[in-house]
Design a protein around this motif. Structure first.
Motif, PDB file in Angstrom:
ATOM      1  N   PRO A  51       0.971  -1.179   0.056  1.00  0.00           N
ATOM      2  CA  PRO A  51       0.081  -0.085  -0.024  1.00  0.00           C
ATOM      3  C   PRO A  51       0.898   1.322  -0.041  1.00  0.00           C
ATOM      4  CG  PRO A  51      -0.749  -1.542   1.687  1.00  0.00           C
ATOM      5  CD  PRO A  51       0.795  -2.017   1.227  1.00  0.00           C
ATOM      6  N   VAL A  52       0.680   2.211  -0.967  1.00  0.00           N
ATOM      7  CA  VAL A  52       1.267   3.448  -1.056  1.00  0.00           C
ATOM      8  C   VAL A  52       0.353   4.691  -0.989  1.00  0.00           C
ATOM      9  CG1 VAL A  52       3.423   2.546  -1.869  1.00  0.00           C
ATOM     10  CG2 VAL A  52       1.459   3.336  -3.428  1.00  0.00           C
ATOM     11  N   GLY A  53       0.484   5.748  -0.202  1.00  0.00           N
ATOM     12  CA  GLY A  53      -0.270   6.891  -0.534  1.00  0.00           C
ATOM     13  C   GLY A  53      -1.418   6.868   0.438  1.00  0.00           C
ATOM     14  N   ASP A  54      -2.045   7.777   0.975  1.00  0.00           N
ATOM     15  CA  ASP A  54      -2.896   8.041   1.751  1.00  0.00           C
ATOM     16  C   ASP A  54      -4.369   8.148   0.952  1.00  0.00           C
ATOM     17  OD1 ASP A  54      -4.317   9.043   4.654  1.00  0.00           O
ATOM     18  OD2 ASP A  54      -5.063  10.226   3.012  1.00  0.00           O
ATOM     19  N   GLU A  55      -5.186   6.979   1.295  1.00  0.00           N
ATOM     20  CA  GLU A  55      -6.412   6.966   0.337  1.00  0.00           C
ATOM     21  C   GLU A  55      -7.317   8.245   0.393  1.00  0.00           C
ATOM     22  OE1 GLU A  55      -8.415   5.657  -2.625  1.00  0.00           O
ATOM     23  OE2 GLU A  55      -6.904   4.242  -1.776  1.00  0.00           O
ATOM     24  N   ALA A  56      -7.447   8.872   1.346  1.00  0.00           N
ATOM     25  CA  ALA A  56      -8.329  10.190   1.393  1.00  0.00           C
ATOM     26  C   ALA A  56      -7.703  11.054   0.462  1.00  0.00           C
ATOM     27  CB  ALA A  56      -8.338  10.811   2.807  1.00  0.00           C
ATOM     28  N   ALA A  57      -6.020  11.291   0.481  1.00  0.00           N
ATOM     29  CA  ALA A  57      -5.668  12.421  -0.438  1.00  0.00           C
ATOM     30  C   ALA A  57      -5.717  11.911  -1.877  1.00  0.00           C
ATOM     31  CB  ALA A  57      -4.130  12.573   0.026  1.00  0.00           C
TER      32      ALA A  57
END
Length: 400
Positions: A51-57
């Protein structure tokens, strides 16, 4: 060899699964970096997700609405109805904005795991940044259409693209690219990027065959599948009249839906079945035609079974694929707001005229003639060993 695959959105993940598995089965280590929303499709395929990144962003950027209304194509004699230049440019800028939310995590992981090569969805520009950060080759992987982030020369350098790299203190990747492309030549638009042809192998998840797909058909009526894909609600508003039109023709119908779509269905007439989250490649092996929204994956799976298609595109991107299918002769399309009786007329013609199936089978033959994913693993090995992508693809090697 360590190979880092970088995916894009949920609808794109199935495209990279066959090559990722072929690489794993060749004995190499494989990781698939995706935004959190896409972890489950990767692990469901038996692969290791990162997983990479913030899902909200990521989601906030991915949800930006684009001017994709119908009619945003150049005329059909120009690359079979290519997207207008400003719309294609807007799509690429959105891809870059999504990448901007992922690169921190992805570069950190790449510097830790040290892959020998990065294979990235052509919409996933973060893969280019990660490869540049650790100085390994990057190979693109298309999702059925000739669209993605690349920079073939200095004149094409976008400021937004350059900024992806600059904050890591690295130069932007500029120069000839190579994209692994599972789309058969008969459905491919011209593009500047060099292609490494690969056979399209559908992947749409596991399933247990229901009893009605384990025996022969109980009637000689044509069986037509209707789907709006698993990531859209494109056909929800018109599905009922499409079903009614097909039943009036005497066709049996199977609706391929998500669970949420199935929950809101009205009572179904006799001769109509529903499957929920069922692999489309398994289902279409039993069908005679496909009616769909213009999704590239849905359409390509139909091609692998030599099925004619009726497309009902609801936006410009879907229209683009519809134009390609129509130009190939493997199907026909109706505008988003076509009259209800037009569906029955179009489907009657689709089932009655042999040329549609003949052209669909011709495209299937093109797919069958291209190198299988396991042969592209050798290409990746050569790129990793050479430290660049200027090596012969399997198809190029055969042509020498």
């Amino acid at each position: 060899m360590r190979v880092l695959f970088v995916g894009h959105g949920p609808a794109h993940i199935p495209w990279i699964i066959p090559l990722a598995w072929a690489t794993r089965l060749a004995g190499h280590e494989v990781r698939v970096a995706v935004r959190p929303q896409c972890v489950t499709p990767v692990t469901r395929a038996g692969l290791v997700a990162v997983p990479v990144g913030d899902e909200a962003a990521v989601g906030a950027v991915a949800a930006r609405r684009l001017p994709l209304w119908p009619g945003r194509l150049r005329s059909a004699d120009q690359a079979a109805g290519a997207l207008e230049a400003d719309l294609a440019d807007t799509l690429v800028e959105k891809m870059i904005a999504v990448a901007d939310t992922l690169t921190d995590d992805l570069v950190d992981f790449a510097r830790f795991w040290r892959p020998d090569i990065v294979v990235h969805d052509t919409a996933a520009a973060a893969g280019l940044v990660a490869a540049a950060a650790i100085k390994v080759p990057a190979v693109g992987h298309t999702f059925g259409v000739s669209l993605g982030v690349h920079c073939e020369n200095e004149a094409d350098l976008r400021p937004s693209y350059a900024r992806l790299f600059e904050r890591f203190g690295i130069d932007p990747v500029v120069g000839p690219s190579v994209w692994i492309d599972p789309c058969p030549p008969g459905l491919r638009t011209p593009h500047a990027v060099r292609r490494a042809d690969m056979r399209y192998v559908p992947f749409s998840g596991p399933a247990a065959l229901p009893p009605w797909l384990r025996t022969g058909r109980d009637s000689d009526r044509p069986l037509v599948c209707i789907t709006g894909g698993i990531t859209t609600t494109a056909l929800d508003e018109i599905r009922d009249h499409v079903v009614a039109s097909l039943r009036e023709l005497g066709a049996d119908v199977v609706l391929a839906l998500t669970t949420a779509q199935a929950e809101n269905l009205p009572a179904l007439p006799k001769g109509v079945r529903v499957v929920e989250f069922f692999p489309l490649d398994v289902l279409l092996a039993h069908c005679d035609a496909l009616v769909h929204h213009g999704g590239v994956s849905s359409g390509m799976i139909a091609v692998t079974h030599g099925l004619p298609q009726l497309l009902l595109p609801q936006n410009a991107f879907q229209e683009h694929w519809a134009h390609l299918v129509c130009a190939s002769g493997a199907g026909t399309a109706l505008p988003a707001k076509a009259a209800e009786d037009a569906v029955g007329t179009a489907m009657r013609d689709l089932l009655a005229r042999p040329s549609y199936q003949q052209r669909a089978r011709s495209l299937r033959a093109e797919i069958d003639a291209t190198p299988t994913p396991d042969r592209l693993v050798g290409f990746l090995e050569q790129c990793a060993s050479a430290g660049h992508t200027n090596v012969h693809t399997p198809a190029e090697a055969e042509g020498r």
